[in-house]
Design an enzyme around this catalytic site. Structure first.
Site, PDB file in Angstrom:
ATOM      1  N   LYS A 112       9.228  62.538  27.178  1.00 30.18           N
ATOM      2  CA  LYS A 112      10.145  61.806  26.301  1.00 30.18           C
ATOM      3  C   LYS A 112       9.862  62.133  24.830  1.00 30.18           C
ATOM      4  CE  LYS A 112      12.956  59.346  27.157  1.00 30.18           C
ATOM      5  NZ  LYS A 112      14.402  59.620  27.383  1.00 30.18           N
ATOM      6  N   ASP A 122       8.924  53.288  23.785  1.00 29.80           N
ATOM      7  CA  ASP A 122       7.752  53.044  22.933  1.00 29.80           C
ATOM      8  C   ASP A 122       6.513  53.773  23.431  1.00 29.80           C
ATOM      9  OD1 ASP A 122       7.254  51.488  25.199  1.00 29.80           O
ATOM     10  OD2 ASP A 122       6.768  49.663  24.089  1.00 29.80           O
ATOM     11  N   GLU A 123       6.551  54.285  24.671  1.00 32.19           N
ATOM     12  CA  GLU A 123       5.374  54.956  25.218  1.00 32.19           C
ATOM     13  C   GLU A 123       5.043  56.253  24.490  1.00 32.19           C
ATOM     14  OE1 GLU A 123       4.713  55.041  29.427  1.00 32.19           O
ATOM     15  OE2 GLU A 123       6.237  53.500  29.782  1.00 32.19           O
TER      16      GLU A 123
END
Length: 335
Positions: A151, A124-125
């Site tokens: 990511k 979720d970052e």
């Protein structure tokens, strides 16, 4: 279905491997793991009793090795990643190499050998800090730190292989995980192990940062659903439904460990520490039947008991992690 699991000796990956081996419709499960400081062979434990498990020590950047493994499997579930935010401040190159180039190496192999499923596990970052509201799968990616940026880049590369080459990629984005076997660099096991040793714990800023907490078993159940039923080219948010500030989480850990607030100190906030993460997980709920089942307080108590019962597992990792951080941090001029 034969499944290649990268990073399968890590925290989440090892839990997922054990889940796969319980399924009657899963054939061979092969773990590819470089066994860096965060991956440990013991995380797989009794899974090695299964004749369907194979383990290969190696790097996802090793193209010949990746090719040999991918062509033998129907599906790839890709956990392997550098994941510690603080480390990414000092060693961004390693994060870009593993998280971006390593992912691309796997995707190239998946394209050449025609795998039927490719699940790319993310975080979720990548959505960055949200003062209000919750990120859906269509929300913009606004990562704040090198880890999250690496990511986000790997997510986009993975999805591009679906659009340009038809590689059947699904991306999952999960909130903060917790549970047994997690490396003690992460906040819950770090606080628990320090408290069990009678040492103080430190909160960044005033402990106001908000995170969503997901039991590792619930995360693995969600990934399993995506592996089996996810639509190629789609992203699925997998959250836990329990939002807590750092202070609220600390209070729960203190209670579970039988400690009080005298054990807590405060330190200046780290750079670019996002204030709040929040995801809308309704897509996975409605399209896949995803539903987290672990109560946070009960799951946290069980996690504490695991660390209490297994100091032989986490004490060496804690020492090694501290030494590695000291070596990778930039030196102070004149020292």
């Amino acid at each position: 279905m034969d499944v290649l699991v990268t990073g399968g000796a890590g925290f989440i990956g090892s839990h997922f491997v054990k889940r796969l081996l319980k399924a009657d419709d899963i054939g061979q499960v092969t773990v590819l793991d470089a066994l860096t400081y965060a991956g440990h062979i013991h995380n797989l434990g009794k899974a090695f009793l299964s004749p369907r498990l194979a383990f290969v020590e190696g790097d996802i950047l090793d193209r010949p090795l990746v090719d040999r493994l991918v062509q033998r499997h129907d599906a790839v579930v890709h956990f392997a990643a550098e994941s510690h935010v603080d480390r990414s401040f000092y060693a961004a190159g390693a994060f870009l190499a593993t998280n971006v180039m390593g992912t691309q190496t796997l995707l190239d192999a998946a394209q050449r050998f025609g795998v039927s499923r490719f699940v790319h596990v993310s975080t979720d970052e990548v959505y960055g800090s949200l003062p209000t509201g919750s990120a859906t799968e269509e929300s913009p990616l606004r990562p704040s730190v090198p880890y999250a940026a690496s990511k986000a880049a790997s997510d986009l590369i993975a999805l591009s292989y679906w659009h340009t080459s038809g590689v059947p990629v699904c991306v999952t984005r999960a909130s903060n995980n917790y549970g047994p076997n997690q490396h003690p660099e992460k906040i819950i096991p770090l606080f628990v192990t320090r408290l069990l040793k009678g040492e103080p714990v430190t909160l960044h800023g005033q402990g106001q940062h908000i995170r969503n907490w997901l039991h590792v078993a619930d995360h693995c159940a969600g990934i399993d659903l995506v592996l089996r039923h996810g639509t190629p080219g789609e992203v699925y948010n997998l959250g836990g439904g329990t939002d807590l500030s750092g202070r609220e989480l600390t209070a729960l850990i203190l209670d579970a460990c039988g400690a009080d607030w005298d054990a807590v100190t405060y330190v200046p906030d780290r750079p670019a520490n996002d204030l709040r993460y929040s995801m809308d997980c309704s897509k996975a709920v409605h399209s896949l039947g995803y539903q987290p089942r672990h109560d946070l307080k009960e799951g946290l108590a069980q996690t504490v008991e695991w660390y209490r019962a297994h100091p032989d597992r986490w004490a060496p990792m804690l020492r090694a992690s501290t030494a590695q951080l000291q070596l990778s941090a930039p030196s102070t001029p004149g020292r």
